[in-house]
Design an enzyme around this catalytic site. Structure first.
Site, PDB file in Angstrom:
ATOM      1  N   ASP A  33       3.750  -1.033   6.595  1.00  0.00           N
ATOM      2  CA  ASP A  33       3.030  -1.183   5.331  1.00  0.00           C
ATOM      3  C   ASP A  33       3.981  -1.027   4.145  1.00  0.00           C
ATOM      4  O   ASP A  33       4.915  -0.221   4.202  1.00  0.00           O
ATOM      5  CB  ASP A  33       1.927  -0.110   5.270  1.00  0.00           C
ATOM      6  CG  ASP A  33       0.905  -0.397   4.186  1.00  0.00           C
ATOM      7  OD1 ASP A  33       0.891  -1.521   3.645  1.00  0.00           O
ATOM      8  OD2 ASP A  33       0.122   0.511   3.870  1.00  0.00           O
ATOM      9  N   GLY A  36       4.472  -5.606   0.051  1.00  0.00           N
ATOM     10  CA  GLY A  36       4.090  -6.101  -1.279  1.00  0.00           C
ATOM     11  C   GLY A  36       4.627  -5.202  -2.382  1.00  0.00           C
ATOM     12  O   GLY A  36       5.181  -5.682  -3.388  1.00  0.00           O
ATOM     13  N   ARG A  46       5.652 -11.684  -3.313  1.00  0.00           N
ATOM     14  CA  ARG A  46       5.309 -10.894  -2.124  1.00  0.00           C
ATOM     15  C   ARG A  46       6.028 -11.380  -0.868  1.00  0.00           C
ATOM     16  O   ARG A  46       6.394 -10.591  -0.005  1.00  0.00           O
ATOM     17  CB  ARG A  46       3.787 -10.923  -1.899  1.00  0.00           C
ATOM     18  CG  ARG A  46       3.018 -10.179  -2.973  1.00  0.00           C
ATOM     19  CD  ARG A  46       1.524 -10.248  -2.715  1.00  0.00           C
ATOM     20  NE  ARG A  46       1.149  -9.586  -1.466  1.00  0.00           N
ATOM     21  CZ  ARG A  46       0.948  -8.279  -1.344  1.00  0.00           C
ATOM     22  NH1 ARG A  46       1.077  -7.476  -2.388  1.00  0.00           N
ATOM     23  NH2 ARG A  46       0.602  -7.763  -0.184  1.00  0.00           N
ATOM     24  N   HIS A  50       7.822  -9.581   2.514  1.00  0.00           N
ATOM     25  CA  HIS A  50       7.564  -9.852   3.933  1.00  0.00           C
ATOM     26  C   HIS A  50       8.857 -10.269   4.650  1.00  0.00           C
ATOM     27  O   HIS A  50       9.080  -9.887   5.802  1.00  0.00           O
ATOM     28  CB  HIS A  50       6.496 -10.943   4.085  1.00  0.00           C
ATOM     29  CG  HIS A  50       5.149 -10.520   3.554  1.00  0.00           C
ATOM     30  ND1 HIS A  50       4.594  -9.300   3.836  1.00  0.00           N
ATOM     31  CD2 HIS A  50       4.249 -11.156   2.736  1.00  0.00           C
ATOM     32  CE1 HIS A  50       3.408  -9.199   3.229  1.00  0.00           C
ATOM     33  NE2 HIS A  50       3.191 -10.310   2.557  1.00  0.00           N
ATOM     34  N   LEU A 144      12.276  -3.415  27.199  1.00  0.00           N
ATOM     35  CA  LEU A 144      11.383  -2.991  26.115  1.00  0.00           C
ATOM     36  C   LEU A 144      10.159  -3.892  26.131  1.00  0.00           C
ATOM     37  O   LEU A 144      10.279  -5.116  26.048  1.00  0.00           O
ATOM     38  CB  LEU A 144      12.081  -3.109  24.745  1.00  0.00           C
ATOM     39  CG  LEU A 144      11.181  -2.851  23.530  1.00  0.00           C
ATOM     40  CD1 LEU A 144      10.716  -1.398  23.480  1.00  0.00           C
ATOM     41  CD2 LEU A 144      11.899  -3.202  22.224  1.00  0.00           C
TER      42      LEU A 144
HETATM   43  C1  FPP Z   1       1.961  -4.850   5.017  1.00  0.00           C
HETATM   44  O1  FPP Z   1       2.487  -4.908   3.736  1.00  0.00           O
HETATM   45  C2  FPP Z   1       2.554  -5.850   5.859  1.00  0.00           C
HETATM   46  C3  FPP Z   1       1.917  -6.961   6.309  1.00  0.00           C
HETATM   47  C4  FPP Z   1       0.532  -7.306   6.000  1.00  0.00           C
HETATM   48  C5  FPP Z   1       2.582  -7.965   7.141  1.00  0.00           C
HETATM   49  C6  FPP Z   1       3.621  -7.443   8.078  1.00  0.00           C
HETATM   50  C7  FPP Z   1       4.672  -8.479   8.231  1.00  0.00           C
HETATM   51  C8  FPP Z   1       5.971  -8.222   8.407  1.00  0.00           C
HETATM   52  C9  FPP Z   1       6.519  -6.876   8.568  1.00  0.00           C
HETATM   53  C10 FPP Z   1       6.963  -9.297   8.408  1.00  0.00           C
HETATM   54  C11 FPP Z   1       6.849 -10.289   9.480  1.00  0.00           C
HETATM   55  C12 FPP Z   1       6.754  -9.740  10.843  1.00  0.00           C
HETATM   56  C13 FPP Z   1       6.994 -10.486  11.924  1.00  0.00           C
HETATM   57  C14 FPP Z   1       6.723  -9.944  13.281  1.00  0.00           C
HETATM   58  C15 FPP Z   1       7.520 -11.843  11.801  1.00  0.00           C
HETATM   59  P1  FPP Z   1       1.545  -5.255   2.545  1.00  0.00           P
HETATM   60  O2  FPP Z   1       1.690  -6.677   2.229  1.00  0.00           O
HETATM   61  O3  FPP Z   1       0.154  -4.803   2.857  1.00  0.00           O
HETATM   62  O4  FPP Z   1       2.183  -4.356   1.425  1.00  0.00           O
HETATM   63  P2  FPP Z   1       1.453  -3.634   0.215  1.00  0.00           P
HETATM   64  O5  FPP Z   1       0.453  -2.673   0.807  1.00  0.00           O
HETATM   65  O6  FPP Z   1       2.567  -2.950  -0.485  1.00  0.00           O
HETATM   66  O7  FPP Z   1       0.825  -4.720  -0.607  1.00  0.00           O
END
Ligand code: FPP
Length: 255
Positions: A33, A36, A46, A50, A144
């Site tokens: 998490d 963003g 954003r 990612h 793994l």
């Molecule tokens: C949460 O951050 C993250 C996500 C919703 C997506 C997770 C994706 C990745 C870690 C990258 C891609 C992964 C793979 C396996 C290719 P958020 O967007 O909710 O952040 P925020 O809470 O700060 O807005």
């Protein structure tokens, strides 16, 4: 403080493997998490967060391999994430497509076995095909076991399992009273996987957000204030060290 291990055979196997941790979790699951917020803090879109998050995924898999953790599960896309703006959903699925294309060969060579949990049918056909191919081509690996939760929701998973159990009862496969925890767990996406021993979440939030609700029953929870794109091998090592300090009783022994 004495540390009571979850299961002695697992920790002795770990010691034989020469791990530097007295007790190693068999299964670590991570709620990634803060992508963003990481991007916003830098005035970036954003998707930049990612992308940096995908780098953290790479580092974390490497850290798990180095530590000898046998099971790692990453929450990459929740069933609720489909409600994000179309552009972000498209960027995230694009990143997944790219990740599968660029990373699978290396993961395969490193001995990683990939498994997807969640409702994959909601992804585009080419992504579904790439996911199936990635699972197939790594199925014989066992160093793994990497599980990626995609379009995953814990409540959805439990409802689907309950529905499957009800249908099996209607077909006369077993009687309602024969449904116990073990049989129910076999109907979840995570059938044949051990429950997570340790669940991590980054970004300072302290909740499960519909992640592995059934499986988390006895998991140790460790929260990091760091945003996911900044998560690295040192944080992973800290989490393992914290886990080794925890005393796990599974409700069975009074203090
Ligand atoms: C949460 O951050 C993250 C996500 C919703 C997506 C997770 C994706 C990745 C870690 C990258 C891609 C992964 C793979 C396996 C290719 P958020 O967007 O909710 O952040 P925020 O809470 O700060 O807005």
């Amino acid at each position: 403080m004495s540390v009571v291990t979850a299961s002695p055979p697992e920790s002795s196997a770990v010691n034989k493997a020469g791990s530097r941790y007295a007790v190693l979790p068999r299964h670590v699951a991570i709620i990634m998490d803060g992508n963003g917020r990481w991007a916003a803090a830098r005035g970036l879109p954003r998707i930049a967060g990612h992308r940096a998050g995908a780098e953290a995924v790479r580092r974390t898999i490497e850290a798990a391999l180095q530590a000898g953790v046998p099971w790692l599960t990453l929450f990459a896309f929740s069933s609720e994430n489909w409600r994000r703006p179309e552009e972000e959903v498209s960027n995230l699925t694009g990143l997944l497509r790219q990740y599968l294309k660029n990373e699978m060969a290396q993961l395969r060579e490193a001995g990683v076995c990939l498994r997807i949990i969640g409702d994959r049918s909601r992804f585009a056909p080419d992504i579904c095909a790439a996911l199936a191919e990635a699972e197939h081509s790594t199925a014989r690996n066992s160093r793994l076991r990497l599980t990626v939760a995609l379009s995953y929701g814990g409540r959805d998973e439990i409802v689907a399992a309950a529905r499957a159990a009800a249908e099996a009862v209607c077909r006369g496969e077993f009687k309602p009273e024969a449904l116990d925890e073990e049989r129910f767990a076999r109907l979840l996406f995570t059938a044949e996987m051990p429950d997570p021993d340790l669940i991590l979440r980054t970004s300072g939030e302290r909740r499960l957000s519909n992640f592995l609700l059934w499986q988390a029953a006895y998991a140790e929870l460790v929260f990091f204030d760091v945003l996911w794109p900044d998560f690295d091998a040192q944080h992973f090592a800290e989490a393992l060290a914290e886990y080794a300090r925890r005393e796990r009783r599974f409700g069975a022994r009074p203090l």
